[in-house]
Scaffold this active site. Sequence first.
Site, PDB file in Angstrom:
ATOM      1  N   ASN A  18       0.840  -1.201   0.000  1.00  0.00           N
ATOM      2  CA  ASN A  18       0.000   0.000   0.000  1.00  0.00           C
ATOM      3  C   ASN A  18       0.867   1.240   0.000  1.00  0.00           C
ATOM      4  O   ASN A  18       1.724   1.393   0.854  1.00  0.00           O
ATOM      5  CB  ASN A  18      -0.807   0.073   1.303  1.00  0.00           C
ATOM      6  CG  ASN A  18      -2.010  -0.820   1.293  1.00  0.00           C
ATOM      7  OD1 ASN A  18      -2.647  -0.985   0.275  1.00  0.00           O
ATOM      8  ND2 ASN A  18      -2.316  -1.390   2.449  1.00  0.00           N
TER       9      ASN A  18
ATOM     10  N   MET B  29       0.922   4.796   3.637  1.00  0.00           N
ATOM     11  CA  MET B  29       0.271   3.862   4.569  1.00  0.00           C
ATOM     12  C   MET B  29       1.259   3.194   5.536  1.00  0.00           C
ATOM     13  O   MET B  29       0.845   2.562   6.508  1.00  0.00           O
ATOM     14  CB  MET B  29      -0.466   2.792   3.765  1.00  0.00           C
ATOM     15  CG  MET B  29      -1.597   3.352   2.923  1.00  0.00           C
ATOM     16  SD  MET B  29      -3.104   3.587   3.883  1.00  0.00           S
ATOM     17  CE  MET B  29      -3.800   1.927   3.769  1.00  0.00           C
TER      18      MET B  29
ATOM     19  N   HIS C 128      -0.813   3.229   9.500  1.00  0.00           N
ATOM     20  CA  HIS C 128      -1.932   2.362   9.112  1.00  0.00           C
ATOM     21  C   HIS C 128      -1.493   0.910   8.953  1.00  0.00           C
ATOM     22  O   HIS C 128      -2.112  -0.004   9.502  1.00  0.00           O
ATOM     23  CB  HIS C 128      -2.559   2.868   7.812  1.00  0.00           C
ATOM     24  CG  HIS C 128      -3.791   2.114   7.409  1.00  0.00           C
ATOM     25  ND1 HIS C 128      -3.754   0.893   6.767  1.00  0.00           N
ATOM     26  CD2 HIS C 128      -5.111   2.407   7.578  1.00  0.00           C
ATOM     27  CE1 HIS C 128      -4.990   0.478   6.553  1.00  0.00           C
ATOM     28  NE2 HIS C 128      -5.821   1.374   7.038  1.00  0.00           N
ATOM     29  N   ASP C 129      -0.414   0.704   8.198  1.00  0.00           N
ATOM     30  CA  ASP C 129       0.074  -0.664   7.975  1.00  0.00           C
ATOM     31  C   ASP C 129       1.214  -1.016   8.930  1.00  0.00           C
ATOM     32  O   ASP C 129       1.825  -2.080   8.793  1.00  0.00           O
ATOM     33  CB  ASP C 129       0.559  -0.817   6.523  1.00  0.00           C
ATOM     34  CG  ASP C 129      -0.596  -0.737   5.527  1.00  0.00           C
ATOM     35  OD1 ASP C 129      -1.767  -0.723   5.966  1.00  0.00           O
ATOM     36  OD2 ASP C 129      -0.327  -0.686   4.303  1.00  0.00           O
ATOM     37  N   THR C 130       1.537  -0.106   9.837  1.00  0.00           N
ATOM     38  CA  THR C 130       2.607  -0.341  10.825  1.00  0.00           C
ATOM     39  C   THR C 130       2.003  -0.123  12.212  1.00  0.00           C
ATOM     40  O   THR C 130       0.982  -0.703  12.514  1.00  0.00           O
ATOM     41  CB  THR C 130       3.785   0.621  10.553  1.00  0.00           C
ATOM     42  OG1 THR C 130       3.283   1.956  10.409  1.00  0.00           O
ATOM     43  CG2 THR C 130       4.551   0.216   9.301  1.00  0.00           C
TER      44      THR C 130
END
Length: 390
Positions: A151, A201, A206-208
């Site tokens: 992402n 992201m 968000h992705d971490t």
Amino acid sequence: MRLTLSAVSLLGFLLAAQASSDNHGHKDASCGSSKKIVKGKAFDRIIQVWLENTDFEAAHADPNLQALAKEGLTLSNYFGVTHPSEPNYVASVGGEYFGINNDNLFRVPRNVSTVVDLLEDKGMSWAEYQEDMPSTGFDGFEFRNPTTGANDYVRKHNPLIIFDSVASDPSRAANIKNFTLFEKDLAANQLPQWIFITPNMTNDGHDTNVTFAGTWSRGFLEPLLKNPHFNDHKTLVILTFDENEGGAHNRIFTILLGGAIPKEMIGQVDDSFYDHYSTIATVEANWDLHTLGRWDVGANVFDFVAEKTGDVTRTPENIDTIGLNVSYPGIFNTGHLAKQPVPNTKLVVNGRTVLPAIQKEWESQVECTGYFGQLVPPSALTPPPVPSGC
Ligand SMILES: *[C@@H]1O[C@H](CO)[C@@H](O)[C@H](O)[C@H]1NC(C)=O
Ligand SMILES: *[C@@H]1O[C@H](CO)[C@@H](O)[C@H](O)[C@H]1NC(C)=O
Ligand SMILES: *[C@@H]1O[C@H](CO)[C@@H](O)[C@H](O)[C@H]1NC(C)=O
Ligand SMILES: *[C@@H]1O[C@H](CO)[C@@H](O)[C@H](O)[C@H]1NC(C)=O
Ligand SMILES: *[C@@H]1O[C@H](CO)[C@@H](O)[C@H](O)[C@H]1NC(C)=O
């Protein structure tokens, strides 16, 4: 607190609104970078940086965010307005989220105005810088890293592209650009006066997680705050989150930074009630802009700004029961539809009236408005009032 004449006129309106809305069972009426710089009362430039999905306590415990907090003013009662991400981003520029309760591809109709209309009305410059956006004005759903497939950029975190009044106007879409251009505009001393930054992201957490987002934020902001090209003109930086991790309360950690913060407030905490609409209200108050006639009108202006503009900071009845966690009905809600909300073209707050173009478009339907300058915005449990016959 100072009560100005116009604040009194809003209060008068609120009382009238209370009387009429009570009839419907509603209880909550608590009250182009080449342009010249337009001076504000408390700051001359505003930069919002949005991180993702973190509870207040978790962000507060992060060492890098703690370090930043020591350099600025912490807002300890700032709330997201619903879940999930997208409606919060939409709210931050539109003063309304139209019932959105997911992260799908939405296009808000062209007859809905945003903060951009208010800024341009005063000839002010603005831009969004979106990390890893593949091209200026890109209106696609997402962009993945071509090598890793991870992402990168997502439309749901790009507030203004979701509004057709911006996306379908090429001169406006040209202001929605890749984050790489931030450094370029900064170096050329051409940063606009209103800026919204969305990290990718990975960097926004968000992705971490908050450790990653905190490290990125400090790495980005600390050098900037020392850069006179950036931290001049009384700059205000807002570092916030879109929402908490999904819990009931939706309180999010928010820090105000930059040269605009009065020295005696550095390292302090402001516990006034704020939400994403407060940022629009603060921009309106600071530059004496018109309003959108939506949830922006009742929202508290950041207190250090309100002290200069004469706006009144109000306190909700019981902050512990505020549950801005589920979206109310709207044109985009997948569970409960409601009509497109009508701005209240008659609202006046501290002398600020609704943008004349909005008045013209909507005044014939004003009897169907649900906006009465409420301080606490609605949620699914306390939806916006619908006047009878509408
Ligand atoms: C605004 O635009 C939407 C979508 O085109 C339309 O359904 C609605 O009737 C319009 N409202 C007004 C007041 O023009
Ligand atoms: C957009 O920014 C990313 C880094 O954030 C960069 O790798 C990419 O080349 C840029 N793309 C364009 C079209 O400027
Ligand atoms: C996010 O941006 C950073 C640079 O700030 C970059 O190293 C990273 O690869 C980007 N994330 C993804 C998923 O591409
Ligand atoms: C975030 O993730 C990193 C790497 O997985 C980990 O070291 C760190 O402890 C995590 N932070 C929190 C607050 O859980
Ligand atoms: C939303 O908040 C209210 C009030 O705090 C709470 O009663 C409710 O359980 C929450 N709903 C969800 C889905 O979190």
